[in-house]
Design a protein around this motif. Sequence first.
Motif, mmCIF file in Angstrom:
data_model
loop_
_atom_site.group_PDB
_atom_site.id
_atom_site.type_symbol
_atom_site.label_atom_id
_atom_site.label_comp_id
_atom_site.label_asym_id
_atom_site.label_seq_id
_atom_site.Cartn_x
_atom_site.Cartn_y
_atom_site.Cartn_z
ATOM 1 N N ALA A 1 0.927 -1.227 0.030
ATOM 2 C CA ALA A 1 -0.135 -0.019 0.079
ATOM 3 C C ALA A 1 0.943 1.307 -0.017
ATOM 4 O O ALA A 1 1.826 1.190 0.818
ATOM 5 C CB ALA A 1 -0.833 -0.194 1.327
ATOM 6 N N LEU A 2 0.429 2.084 -0.794
ATOM 7 C CA LEU A 2 1.208 3.225 -0.733
ATOM 8 C C LEU A 2 1.324 4.336 0.510
ATOM 9 O O LEU A 2 2.399 4.805 0.596
ATOM 10 C CB LEU A 2 0.622 4.427 -1.946
ATOM 11 C CG LEU A 2 0.571 3.814 -3.458
ATOM 12 C CD1 LEU A 2 -0.171 5.192 -4.222
ATOM 13 C CD2 LEU A 2 2.058 3.893 -3.870
ATOM 14 N N GLY B 1 8.907 5.378 4.221
ATOM 15 C CA GLY B 1 10.426 5.359 4.491
ATOM 16 C C GLY B 1 11.204 5.385 3.183
ATOM 17 O O GLY B 1 12.455 5.326 3.348
ATOM 18 N N ILE B 2 10.562 5.392 2.049
ATOM 19 C CA ILE B 2 11.341 5.028 0.692
ATOM 20 C C ILE B 2 11.112 6.738 0.135
ATOM 21 O O ILE B 2 10.431 7.199 0.084
ATOM 22 C CB ILE B 2 10.388 4.535 0.069
ATOM 23 C CG1 ILE B 2 10.179 2.875 0.558
ATOM 24 C CG2 ILE B 2 11.317 4.163 -1.397
ATOM 25 C CD1 ILE B 2 9.492 2.129 -0.433
ATOM 26 N N ALA C 1 1.624 -0.332 -4.821
ATOM 27 C CA ALA C 1 2.766 -0.124 -5.837
ATOM 28 C C ALA C 1 3.564 -1.548 -5.666
ATOM 29 O O ALA C 1 3.384 -2.214 -4.847
ATOM 30 C CB ALA C 1 3.776 0.979 -5.366
ATOM 31 N N CYS C 2 4.350 -1.986 -6.735
ATOM 32 C CA CYS C 2 4.713 -3.496 -6.788
ATOM 33 C C CYS C 2 6.182 -3.126 -6.882
ATOM 34 O O CYS C 2 6.887 -2.248 -7.757
ATOM 35 C CB CYS C 2 4.036 -4.205 -8.106
ATOM 36 S SG CYS C 2 4.677 -5.886 -8.182
ATOM 37 N N VAL C 3 6.968 -4.201 -6.311
ATOM 38 C CA VAL C 3 8.526 -3.955 -6.447
ATOM 39 C C VAL C 3 9.083 -4.211 -7.844
ATOM 40 O O VAL C 3 8.315 -5.128 -8.520
ATOM 41 C CB VAL C 3 9.224 -4.991 -5.573
ATOM 42 C CG1 VAL C 3 8.863 -4.205 -3.875
ATOM 43 C CG2 VAL C 3 8.718 -6.356 -5.758
ATOM 44 N N LEU D 1 6.381 0.095 -9.330
ATOM 45 C CA LEU D 1 5.759 0.296 -10.237
ATOM 46 C C LEU D 1 4.195 0.673 -9.528
ATOM 47 O O LEU D 1 3.700 -0.296 -8.950
ATOM 48 C CB LEU D 1 5.509 -0.794 -11.312
ATOM 49 C CG LEU D 1 6.772 -1.503 -12.069
ATOM 50 C CD1 LEU D 1 6.649 -2.818 -12.723
ATOM 51 C CD2 LEU D 1 7.246 -0.321 -12.821
ATOM 52 N N ARG D 2 3.404 1.850 -9.885
ATOM 53 C CA ARG D 2 2.351 2.123 -9.420
ATOM 54 C C ARG D 2 1.375 1.073 -9.985
ATOM 55 O O ARG D 2 1.168 1.179 -11.107
ATOM 56 C CB ARG D 2 2.040 3.657 -9.581
ATOM 57 C CG ARG D 2 0.727 4.311 -8.969
ATOM 58 C CD ARG D 2 0.675 5.572 -9.187
ATOM 59 N NE ARG D 2 1.554 6.455 -8.601
ATOM 60 C CZ ARG D 2 1.255 6.979 -7.214
ATOM 61 N NH1 ARG D 2 0.180 6.649 -6.644
ATOM 62 N NH2 ARG D 2 2.319 7.576 -6.577
ATOM 63 N N GLY D 3 0.141 0.845 -9.053
ATOM 64 C CA GLY D 3 -0.975 0.010 -9.435
ATOM 65 C C GLY D 3 -2.027 0.732 -9.957
ATOM 66 O O GLY D 3 -2.083 1.941 -9.677
#
Length: 291
Positions: free
Chosen positions: A175-176, A181-182, A202-204, A192-194
């Motif tokens: 979840a965004l 922390g990023i 977002a997906c790694v 990659l934003r869903g």
Amino acid sequence: MNTATASNFGVAASAGGPLLGDAEFQFLRDFVYRHCGIALSEQKRQLVQGRLLRRLRALGLKEFASYCELLRKDPAGELGELASAISTNVTSFFREMHHYDLLVEQLLPRWLEEKKGGGRLRIWSAGCATGEEPYALAMVLAEALERTGSKVDARILATDLSPQALEHACAGMYALDRMGGISDERRRRWFLRGEGRYEGYACVHQRLRELVAIQPLNLLHDWPMRGPFDAIFCRNVVIYFDKPTKQRLFDRYAGLLEPGGYLFLGHSESMHGLSDAFDLVGRTVYRKRVS
């Protein structure tokens, strides 16, 4: 029923749920300590009852005695779910940032230089929970490899006992609002934003997946890997263990680390008085002694 009588028979059932009796709670305490190394005090009884009620409902069981019988018949099959229920998996990306700063500024550049002739670089995230820690490690590792142009064989092993946590880690979907922390730069580079039904997630990046191997593992049981590891991250895990269990675990970690390898613990954890194999070299950072 008065308070004294309720105490004799266990914690009162809540919301019409079954009662966790003394015999069942004692069995669960013994089982969890033997298989997970977690010592459950009497003060944890209400917490255990509340969390396991959800598990009983999922299994269609009406009482804790039936759940205990399930554990007797198939301890391995239910162990991960039990551990998930009674432990608290609180994690985040780049938690305890000083550990990552040490990796970026000192350790990764040194390791990649030392191993450029054909060595292997291995990091173990022990108790990886839902994957934030190993993927954060993969980000700084991938960046170091790109920055130096290194072709070193580098991998991160991520293990946990909880099947639910590992399923989340393997999915690599977050979840965004859990990604605070990023940095913005790293979000753009490594996620990659869903869209559609994945809106808000977002997906790694595939590159991070390539660096991380996710496996189930009980830290108290046999370990299939032989190492050696350059670093082991075991943060906010041993806080659940008693002193003898911690000592055994630290000895096993020492056996898998390279001479001079690093062990990272959580902010509230310490190795003081528990092992002679390490020296404290930073905030909850320990270095294996070179004999």
